[in-house]
Scaffold this active site. Sequence first.
Site, mmCIF file in Angstrom:
data_model
loop_
_atom_site.group_PDB
_atom_site.id
_atom_site.type_symbol
_atom_site.label_atom_id
_atom_site.label_comp_id
_atom_site.label_asym_id
_atom_site.label_seq_id
_atom_site.Cartn_x
_atom_site.Cartn_y
_atom_site.Cartn_z
ATOM 1 N N HIS A 73 -69.174 58.514 -125.458
ATOM 2 C CA HIS A 73 -70.089 57.997 -124.281
ATOM 3 C C HIS A 73 -71.004 59.314 -124.051
ATOM 4 O O HIS A 73 -72.067 59.026 -123.821
ATOM 5 C CB HIS A 73 -69.479 57.604 -123.113
ATOM 6 C CG HIS A 73 -68.310 56.495 -123.215
ATOM 7 N ND1 HIS A 73 -67.056 56.092 -122.649
ATOM 8 C CD2 HIS A 73 -68.700 54.966 -123.749
ATOM 9 C CE1 HIS A 73 -66.777 54.930 -123.037
ATOM 10 N NE2 HIS A 73 -67.607 54.168 -123.603
ATOM 11 N N LYS B 261 -61.651 43.310 -119.476
ATOM 12 C CA LYS B 261 -60.805 44.070 -120.119
ATOM 13 C C LYS B 261 -59.503 44.705 -119.470
ATOM 14 O O LYS B 261 -60.037 45.216 -118.182
ATOM 15 C CB LYS B 261 -61.616 45.286 -120.763
ATOM 16 C CG LYS B 261 -62.410 44.761 -121.944
ATOM 17 C CD LYS B 261 -62.837 45.635 -122.738
ATOM 18 C CE LYS B 261 -64.011 45.166 -123.668
ATOM 19 N NZ LYS B 261 -65.207 46.205 -124.368
ATOM 20 N N ARG C 215 -70.696 52.455 -133.702
ATOM 21 C CA ARG C 215 -69.977 53.223 -134.454
ATOM 22 C C ARG C 215 -69.550 52.717 -135.777
ATOM 23 O O ARG C 215 -69.431 53.424 -136.658
ATOM 24 C CB ARG C 215 -68.408 53.257 -133.884
ATOM 25 C CG ARG C 215 -68.521 54.078 -132.493
ATOM 26 C CD ARG C 215 -67.185 53.788 -131.537
ATOM 27 N NE ARG C 215 -67.095 52.505 -131.335
ATOM 28 C CZ ARG C 215 -66.459 51.767 -130.324
ATOM 29 N NH1 ARG C 215 -65.331 52.818 -130.060
ATOM 30 N NH2 ARG C 215 -66.119 50.644 -130.190
ATOM 31 N N SER D 81 -62.274 53.574 -125.743
ATOM 32 C CA SER D 81 -61.564 53.714 -124.593
ATOM 33 C C SER D 81 -60.239 53.306 -124.698
ATOM 34 O O SER D 81 -59.212 53.774 -124.213
ATOM 35 C CB SER D 81 -62.430 52.941 -123.555
ATOM 36 O OG SER D 81 -63.568 53.729 -123.207
HETATM 37 O O1 PNS Z 1 -68.141 48.951 -122.851
HETATM 38 P P1 PNS Z 1 -68.095 47.405 -123.235
HETATM 39 O O2 PNS Z 1 -66.724 46.909 -122.582
HETATM 40 O O3 PNS Z 1 -67.974 47.094 -124.691
HETATM 41 O O4 PNS Z 1 -69.419 46.923 -122.393
HETATM 42 C C1 PNS Z 1 -69.495 45.542 -122.669
HETATM 43 C C2 PNS Z 1 -70.552 45.053 -121.461
HETATM 44 C C3 PNS Z 1 -70.408 45.649 -120.021
HETATM 45 C C4 PNS Z 1 -71.994 45.701 -121.861
HETATM 46 C C5 PNS Z 1 -70.755 43.438 -121.534
HETATM 47 O O5 PNS Z 1 -69.456 42.897 -121.308
HETATM 48 C C6 PNS Z 1 -71.676 43.031 -120.515
HETATM 49 O O6 PNS Z 1 -72.953 42.927 -120.561
HETATM 50 N N1 PNS Z 1 -71.081 42.245 -119.471
HETATM 51 C C7 PNS Z 1 -71.892 41.745 -118.255
HETATM 52 C C8 PNS Z 1 -71.991 40.133 -118.499
HETATM 53 C C9 PNS Z 1 -72.977 39.905 -119.547
HETATM 54 O O7 PNS Z 1 -74.276 39.959 -119.291
HETATM 55 N N2 PNS Z 1 -72.664 39.878 -120.941
HETATM 56 C C10 PNS Z 1 -73.797 39.534 -121.682
HETATM 57 C C11 PNS Z 1 -74.096 38.161 -122.211
HETATM 58 S S1 PNS Z 1 -73.068 37.560 -122.852
#
Ligand code: PNS
Length: 203
Positions: free
Chosen positions: A61, A85, A134, A172
């Site tokens: 990050h 999660k 990645r 993570s």
């Molecule tokens: O670090 P992560 O867990 O891979 O991040 C995922 C994240 C936060 C980017 C994603 O889950 C997200 O944007 N969640 C908010 C809900 C949303 O708008 N989802 C996208 C449309 S499906």
Amino acid sequence: TKLLDFACSEPPQNLSLWPCNGIILRKNREEGRFSAFPPERGIIVFRLIYPGSFDPPHKGHLDLIARASALADELIVAVLQNGDKAGKLSLETRCKLLKQVCAGYDNVRVRTFRGALADFFSEEKATALLRGLRSADDFGYELPMTVVNRGLKADCETLFLAASPEYSFISSSLVRELLRLQKDVSPYVPECIVPELEDLYQA
Ligand code: PNS
């Protein structure tokens, strides 16, 4: 927003705006960053949103934050409030750790969001979302989100940065596993948050 055309000649040092191939380049005088805008959109801030769960933040990050903060006028690290999660850290803790990680970057802010990321994107008047890649697996995970976000808001674009090779295996969930096993996470986590993170998992 078009990307910069570095083939254009350098502007006079005392100017911060100058036209170049139909776009306007703007120079951030203190840090020498460049932003490019089609003239019809006027001068806007090149603001990236880097969303995630950050449970916990790790060196991958930080790699992205450092590189994106050098590219953008502003970078908002957006911490998801209501994710599904299974992590141990509260929203407050994740934000606190991230603020420590981002402390050296003047143009980086840590914010939280809930609900649809595309709505947060509009509220913040951002230029684009930023995500790290990645591997090809990440791409498979990211592509549907990218398409859905654009379906929700047509201007909600996503830009990707490839993870630096030394961080391409960190996640993570791996860091959480090591913490649960009470193993050393210092190779994978920014030094400034290692003691606090270990304490949190020993509690
Ligand atoms: O670090 P992560 O867990 O891979 O991040 C995922 C994240 C936060 C980017 C994603 O889950 C997200 O944007 N969640 C908010 C809900 C949303 O708008 N989802 C996208 C449309 S499906």
